[in-house]
Design a protein around this motif. Structure first.
Motif, PDB file in Angstrom:
ATOM      1  N   THR A  62      53.512 100.080  29.173  1.00 16.65           N
ATOM      2  CA  THR A  62      52.576 101.185  28.949  1.00 16.65           C
ATOM      3  C   THR A  62      52.876 102.350  29.890  1.00 16.65           C
ATOM      4  O   THR A  62      52.915 103.505  29.472  1.00 16.65           O
ATOM      5  CB  THR A  62      51.132 100.705  29.161  1.00 16.65           C
ATOM      6  OG1 THR A  62      50.835  99.752  28.145  1.00 16.65           O
ATOM      7  CG2 THR A  62      50.151 101.846  29.078  1.00 16.65           C
ATOM      8  N   LEU A  63      53.123 102.033  31.168  1.00 13.11           N
ATOM      9  CA  LEU A  63      53.374 103.101  32.145  1.00 13.11           C
ATOM     10  C   LEU A  63      54.661 103.845  31.837  1.00 13.11           C
ATOM     11  O   LEU A  63      54.750 105.051  32.017  1.00 13.11           O
ATOM     12  CB  LEU A  63      53.443 102.525  33.560  1.00 13.11           C
ATOM     13  CG  LEU A  63      52.179 101.855  34.089  1.00 13.11           C
ATOM     14  CD1 LEU A  63      52.373 101.415  35.521  1.00 13.11           C
ATOM     15  CD2 LEU A  63      50.999 102.803  33.990  1.00 13.11           C
ATOM     16  N   THR A  64      55.687 103.114  31.375  1.00 13.07           N
ATOM     17  CA  THR A  64      56.962 103.771  31.107  1.00 13.07           C
ATOM     18  C   THR A  64      57.046 104.264  29.671  1.00 13.07           C
ATOM     19  O   THR A  64      58.060 104.813  29.269  1.00 13.07           O
ATOM     20  CB  THR A  64      58.142 102.818  31.373  1.00 13.07           C
ATOM     21  OG1 THR A  64      57.921 101.607  30.635  1.00 13.07           O
ATOM     22  CG2 THR A  64      58.257 102.482  32.830  1.00 13.07           C
ATOM     23  N   ALA A  65      55.987 104.050  28.892  1.00 11.62           N
ATOM     24  CA  ALA A  65      55.914 104.535  27.510  1.00 11.62           C
ATOM     25  C   ALA A  65      57.086 104.058  26.657  1.00 11.62           C
ATOM     26  O   ALA A  65      57.730 104.840  25.975  1.00 11.62           O
ATOM     27  CB  ALA A  65      55.811 106.058  27.473  1.00 11.62           C
ATOM     28  N   ASN A  66      57.393 102.790  26.736  1.00 16.52           N
ATOM     29  CA  ASN A  66      58.393 102.243  25.826  1.00 16.52           C
ATOM     30  C   ASN A  66      58.172 100.746  25.688  1.00 16.52           C
ATOM     31  O   ASN A  66      57.426 100.158  26.446  1.00 16.52           O
ATOM     32  CB  ASN A  66      59.806 102.506  26.327  1.00 16.52           C
ATOM     33  CG  ASN A  66      60.158 101.557  27.425  1.00 16.52           C
ATOM     34  OD1 ASN A  66      60.572 100.432  27.188  1.00 16.52           O
ATOM     35  ND2 ASN A  66      59.943 101.996  28.651  1.00 16.52           N
ATOM     36  N   ARG A  67      58.815 100.161  24.700  1.00 15.77           N
ATOM     37  CA  ARG A  67      58.557  98.743  24.435  1.00 15.77           C
ATOM     38  C   ARG A  67      59.776  97.882  24.688  1.00 15.77           C
ATOM     39  O   ARG A  67      59.855  96.758  24.234  1.00 15.77           O
ATOM     40  CB  ARG A  67      58.132  98.565  22.984  1.00 15.77           C
ATOM     41  CG  ARG A  67      56.735  99.066  22.776  1.00 15.77           C
ATOM     42  CD  ARG A  67      56.479  99.303  21.330  1.00 15.77           C
ATOM     43  NE  ARG A  67      55.626 100.471  21.186  1.00 15.77           N
ATOM     44  CZ  ARG A  67      55.149 100.884  20.033  1.00 15.77           C
ATOM     45  NH1 ARG A  67      55.444 100.239  18.944  1.00 15.77           N
ATOM     46  NH2 ARG A  67      54.372 101.943  19.982  1.00 15.77           N
ATOM     47  N   ILE A  68      60.764  98.413  25.367  1.00 17.72           N
ATOM     48  CA  ILE A  68      61.994  97.652  25.553  1.00 17.72           C
ATOM     49  C   ILE A  68      62.195  97.276  27.016  1.00 17.72           C
ATOM     50  O   ILE A  68      62.784  96.251  27.324  1.00 17.72           O
ATOM     51  CB  ILE A  68      63.186  98.472  25.021  1.00 17.72           C
ATOM     52  CG1 ILE A  68      63.005  98.655  23.518  1.00 17.72           C
ATOM     53  CG2 ILE A  68      64.489  97.771  25.295  1.00 17.72           C
ATOM     54  CD1 ILE A  68      64.054  99.459  22.858  1.00 17.72           C
ATOM     55  N   LEU A  69      61.664  98.103  27.912  1.00 24.00           N
ATOM     56  CA  LEU A  69      61.882  97.814  29.322  1.00 24.00           C
ATOM     57  C   LEU A  69      60.901  96.762  29.825  1.00 24.00           C
ATOM     58  O   LEU A  69      59.755  96.695  29.403  1.00 24.00           O
ATOM     59  CB  LEU A  69      61.694  99.086  30.145  1.00 24.00           C
ATOM     60  CG  LEU A  69      62.666 100.205  29.838  1.00 24.00           C
ATOM     61  CD1 LEU A  69      62.408 101.380  30.768  1.00 24.00           C
ATOM     62  CD2 LEU A  69      64.088  99.731  29.971  1.00 24.00           C
ATOM     63  N   THR A  70      61.356  95.935  30.724  1.00 22.31           N
ATOM     64  CA  THR A  70      60.468  95.057  31.477  1.00 22.31           C
ATOM     65  C   THR A  70      60.748  95.324  32.947  1.00 22.31           C
ATOM     66  O   THR A  70      61.788  95.885  33.291  1.00 22.31           O
ATOM     67  CB  THR A  70      60.744  93.567  31.178  1.00 22.31           C
ATOM     68  OG1 THR A  70      62.020  93.236  31.722  1.00 22.31           O
ATOM     69  CG2 THR A  70      60.743  93.296  29.684  1.00 22.31           C
TER      70      THR A  70
END
Lengths: 316, 252
Positions: A62-70
């Motif tokens: 959510t903070l980085t606005a993407n769904r691929i990074l962990t």
């Protein structure tokens, strides 16, 4: 939609309970009380890791606005490993081994939170796009792993053995000394994140919308990043680095509940993670007779999923 | 209502705003016009505390925007920027519902739901309420974002090019709606507009900006003259009069 997510959550609760029961009950023989106690401890450890990984991944995405990074893909666990190695290096193997593990954990987790804030807040403020973030993460992971390797080279072999033991994922061993601390830290973080679920929904709109709707962007994001690093520290301390687990469980949970709303996504991800870890461990230990290593299986499928998501997002 | 004193802004060595002072009283529709790069959007985002103030002072309803908690300001001013719509997977109703966040912190009450439903109906979005935002056209998305800003129900509305992507009927509807919130509910609306004729027809006052400063400020009738427009936009336009209102023939 509310119905769908409700049904999905109920099903996930059932699945997680089933996995836990299977893990406790399968193949139970010999001294039942002893075996149950041992398994209950492992179960608690797996559940803690599952909640920590799922929660930290949802918040980080959510903070980085993407769904691929962990957090792990961004090198946060390498940061934790570097902290451990640096501790061994500066204290010596004996000094490190005699230090209270909880103290070590606290020191490392604090260091990690500070560094994560120093590294990620400027990146988030500059609104780097995903490709740049990913690149930065890979570079940071490399940097911290190389720094650990450099320190390891400078150590004597005994210290090195102690430092490297901390560096591999292992779901079958229980870190009894850290389990309680880890569980408490995870529970506290999970409660704070749950109470911030509406704030997380607003943060997902982006910095300008979030500010316009009355959030103080920087302190809010900073606090959440600190929580993420604490959760990563817990999971890394308990089972070692797991890079793709969070990615798998959050992507799966999002498909199941069909929404990104945190009130639904947070519990769904945690339940998927518990089911996957506990169920997977039960299947590998008892069903397949200990033939495989869960960490490897998770990382293999997680890695594949990562590539698929990356290619799918590039196509869009 | 909005008090701007000696505000300057430098970004990357370039002077974006130089010593801007402006007072906007309560209740009224003020249009900000000017060529690209005049500093209109920057001024708006400074008022909306989306950017830190470098020098000068800005206060809204007596509250300095750089020292008031963001949460308190969110109940006084709503700001719409020309951003792409948020990327997260949201339905139109959920997006508009976020406008209620400053009031209910995410737990929508019956009253919040009524405000959201009214905003959806106002912008002809009721039929689209359960669509995902990313499946909307540009104009529909813009309407949803404006509806969200209006659902915030604040005394002050800051809108950066609210007519972006809107077709003519929707643009007219939006201007009429803004006029209504001003006349019926006493709101203060400050909107960056590129269409001078919308500004002429609906605004009480026009502020023309050029090169980071206020170049002209006055009623549409005083301001929309060929000389004034040439000095602001650097190109001469004919101004006709239809039914007593100035009409700028900027496209000829």
């Amino acid at each position: 939609m509310a119905d769908r997510s409700g049904v999905a959550i109920a099903a996930l609760i059932a699945a997680a309970l089933l996995a836990a029961a299977a893990y406790l009950a399968l193949d139970l023989k010999g001294n039942i009380a002893f075996a149950l106690e041992l398994r209950a401890k492992r179960l608690a450890s797996l559940a803690t890791v599952a909640v920590a990984v799922a929660t930290s991944t949802v918040v980080f995405q959510t903070l980085t606005a993407n769904r691929i990074l962990t957090p792990q893909i961004m090198g946060l666990d390498a940061l934790y490993g570097f902290g451990q190695t640096a501790l061994v290096f500066s204290l010596g193997g004996l000094g490190y081994a005699t230090l209270d593990p909880r103290l070590k954990f606290a020191g490392d987790a604090t260091l990690m939170a500070a560094l994560a804030l120093a590294l990620f807040l400027p990146m988030l403020r500059a609104r780097l796009d995903m490709t740049l973030m990913l690149l930065a993460g890979v570079v940071m992971g490399f940097l911290f792993r190389s720094l650990s390797a450099l320190l390891a080279r400078l150590m004597n072999p005994n210290d090195f053995a102690i430092a490297s033991a901390a560096g591999f994922a292992n779901f079958s061993v229980v870190r009894g000394d850290l389990l309680l601390v880890g569980a408490v830290v995870t529970a506290v973080c999970a409660v704070i994140v749950w109470r911030s679920r509406h704030i997380l929904d607003v943060l997902a709109l982006g910095q300008d919308h979030a500010t316009g709707l009355g959030l103080e962007w920087r302190p809010t994001v900073g606090a959440l990043l600190a929580l993420v690093s604490a959760l990563v520290a817990v999971s890394t301390a308990l089972v070692g680095p797991v890079v793709f687990l969070g990615l798998v469980v959050v992507a799966l949970a999002e498909r199941l509940v069909g929404t990104r709303r945190h009130a639904v996504l947070l519990p769904a991800s945690a339940l998927v993670a518990v089911t996957a870890l506990v169920g997977g461990q039960a299947a590998l230990q008892h069903g397949l007779g200990g033939a495989g290593e869960l960490a490897m299986v998770v990382e293999f499928f997680g890695g594949l999923l990562f590539l698929v998501l990356l290619i799918a997002s590039a196509r869009r | 209502m909005i008090q701007i004193e000696n505000v300057s802004l430098v970004r990357g060595g370039a002077k974006i705003l130089s010593d801007v002072s402006l007072h906007i009283p309560e209740k009224g529709l003020v249009a900000m016009v000017g060529p690209n790069g005049a500093g209109k959007s920057s001024l708006l985002s400074l008022i909306g505390r989306l950017q830190p103030l470098q020098s000068g002072r800005i206060s809204v309803a007596g509250l300095p925007v750089d020292a008031t908690p963001s949460r308190e300001l969110a109940k006084i001013l709503a700001i719409l920027r020309q951003d792409p719509a948020p990327a997260s997977r949201l339905k139109v109703r959920e997006l508009v519902g976020f406008g209620r966040f400053p009031h209910s912190r995410g737990r929508l009450t019956a009253e919040d739901r009524a405000v959201v439903d009214a905003a959806l109906a106002d912008f002809a979005l009721t039929a689209l309420a359960d669509r995902f935002v990313e499946t909307l056209s540009g104009g529909q998305r813009q309407r949803a974002l404006v509806a969200m800003a209006l659902a915030q129900d604040t005394p002050v509305l800051l809108l950066d090019e609210p007519l972006n992507n809107l077709d003519m009927p929707n643009a007219r509807d939006l201007m009429r709606r803004l006029r209504r919130v001003v006349d019926e509910r006493g709101r203060t609306v400050l909107a960056v507009l590129h269409d001078l004729n919308h500004a002429a027809a609906y605004a009480d006052r026009i502020v023309a900006m050029k090169d980071g400063g206020v170049a002209a400020d006055g009623s549409p009738r005083d301001l929309l003259t060929p000389d004034m427009l040439e000095s602001v936009f650097g190109h001469r336009m004919r101004v006709a009069e239809i039914d007593g209102a100035p009409v700028v023939l900027h496209h000829l």
